[in-house]
Design an enzyme around this catalytic site. Sequence first.
Site, mmCIF file in Angstrom:
data_model
loop_
_atom_site.group_PDB
_atom_site.id
_atom_site.type_symbol
_atom_site.label_atom_id
_atom_site.label_comp_id
_atom_site.label_asym_id
_atom_site.label_seq_id
_atom_site.Cartn_x
_atom_site.Cartn_y
_atom_site.Cartn_z
ATOM 1 N N ASP A 129 -1.258 1.715 -4.264
ATOM 2 C CA ASP A 129 -2.041 0.580 -4.774
ATOM 3 C C ASP A 129 -3.484 0.983 -5.060
ATOM 4 O O ASP A 129 -4.322 0.137 -5.370
ATOM 5 C CB ASP A 129 -1.976 -0.618 -3.830
ATOM 6 C CG ASP A 129 -2.742 -0.415 -2.532
ATOM 7 O OD1 ASP A 129 -2.804 0.739 -2.064
ATOM 8 O OD2 ASP A 129 -3.264 -1.405 -1.984
ATOM 9 N N SER A 153 0.830 -1.208 0.000
ATOM 10 C CA SER A 153 0.000 0.000 0.000
ATOM 11 C C SER A 153 0.861 1.253 0.000
ATOM 12 O O SER A 153 1.626 1.491 -0.935
ATOM 13 C CB SER A 153 -0.969 -0.040 1.181
ATOM 14 O OG SER A 153 -1.949 0.961 1.070
ATOM 15 N N ASP A 175 -6.032 2.028 -3.351
ATOM 16 C CA ASP A 175 -7.201 1.701 -2.537
ATOM 17 C C ASP A 175 -7.601 2.858 -1.626
ATOM 18 O O ASP A 175 -8.648 2.805 -0.982
ATOM 19 C CB ASP A 175 -7.004 0.410 -1.730
ATOM 20 C CG ASP A 175 -5.938 0.508 -0.656
ATOM 21 O OD1 ASP A 175 -5.177 1.503 -0.651
ATOM 22 O OD2 ASP A 175 -5.846 -0.417 0.176
#
Length: 532
Positions: A288, A141, A290
């Site tokens: 990433d 992440s 998200d």
Amino acid sequence: MADDPDPDTKLELQQVVANAMGGVPGAVEDLADRMNGTLSFGTAGLRGPVRAGSNGMNRAVVVRATAGVAEWLRHKGHAGGTVVVGRDARHGSAAFADAAAGVLAAAGFSVLTMPGPLPTPITAFLVRRLGAVAGIQITASHNPPADNGYKVYTDDGSQIVPPDDRLIEAGIRGAPAARSVPVSAGSLPVSDEQVDSYLSHVAALPRGVARDLRVVLTPMHGVGGDTALEALRRAGFADVTLVPAQAAPDPDFPTVDFPNPEEPGAADLLLGLASSSDADLAIALDPDADRCALGVRFADGWRMLRGDETGALLGAHVLSTLDRAAHPDPLVASTIVSSSLLGLVAAATGARHTETLTGFKWLVRAGEGLVFAYEEALGLCVDPSSVRDKDGISAAILACDLAATRKAAGRALPDALDDLAVAHGVHLTDQVSLRFADVAAIPPLVTALRTTPPARLGGVAVSQDNPAPDIIRLRADGLRVVIRPSGTEPKVKAYLEVVEPVPSADALPTARTKATARLTALRDEVSQVLKT
């Protein structure tokens, strides 16, 4: 070294041992850190520095972790099912994804691997869309460049929760040495059509018809740039410009100290481009993709919104445009450390609201009828029926929908924040954290605060209401403090909120000034509480 199937990390560890035996300064400590235990498998999977040794992310650790996942899936009756394996563009991600796919294929699973580095939400989406028994995403992440990680989704596309983490950990402990774990080349690629199904789905999320919006966006050197551009184009938002220096995936993240939109300075290039290009909205994804952060132009210039501000705006947008025939009893969710504003917005629209412990593994399990969830750390779930995790791409699309709709009406996002404040009071939030050199000092501090909490904060008496054994919550009318140990760092964090009533629109500036002063004083007071 004898058990390592990767010649590169075997050689790396040989060099570390040679340095330690040769008296190189710091080498003994380096060896101890690499070999003193293993990366633990929690509900967030694995995360750690890419390096040789049992306490790092490397092929040997990934192979044994995947053997543990395979055993867990067999235990759950999913032997032979489909597993989707995705990855980001960090150092080691391609090799780790290949290793995970090889172990699962040899264990008899049908394995589908992403055609390249793609956003984490696509993996979560395809687990549900394809009826897979699990998903694995190789990503760290927004961690520093040296790190990588391994994330697991269950068959409903959500992150694992206890006791699944302990079952996987038991499977890892029971796995043979990495070089003895069978590996096969039997995986198949996820098709372009399957990836396309995600793009088509999120492109249909906007509620309004307005599309006149100039957007600047940064994927923060991550994998979300191309996906976000195409998703926004399909949704009708064509005037989108990427920050050039941060547009292409780069595992070294050269323009930022930390690739996290929350970090000071991380969005400077984005906000600079927004100002120079006269943009309407600035969007920052984490590597990433998200997480999603929004930048907005205020009277005194551009700034990034806090996660609580974005959560309230998008939550209100979802609820105000919801098809109540399809969702007669909607639920929205936020965490115990997020602002209380969403609950008031929900009540005003006749929707339910609930709070969960921190993390999307809990948020997406908040209850039936969930239509929106967010956490203050820039995590937003605007389409929980399809992606049961935070999704920066779909959140960006809905943010553009909201901004374009308000622009068409001659309004802007700061006006929307003002409207919420007038209706429900000024809600300001902040965070205080205290880092510890020795993590062993954290439990005694938490215990002491639970046993003898402060009687007063912000000049008022507070009551204690603890939602979990390691969490302290202190509340009074218009004030809340939540203290908890960090799940990923040697820190104790305190999440602050003050609420100031707004009797009328004309009184908003005065209320905001008063709330700001109260929050500043509370921050100073809580900082002293943590240090003593």
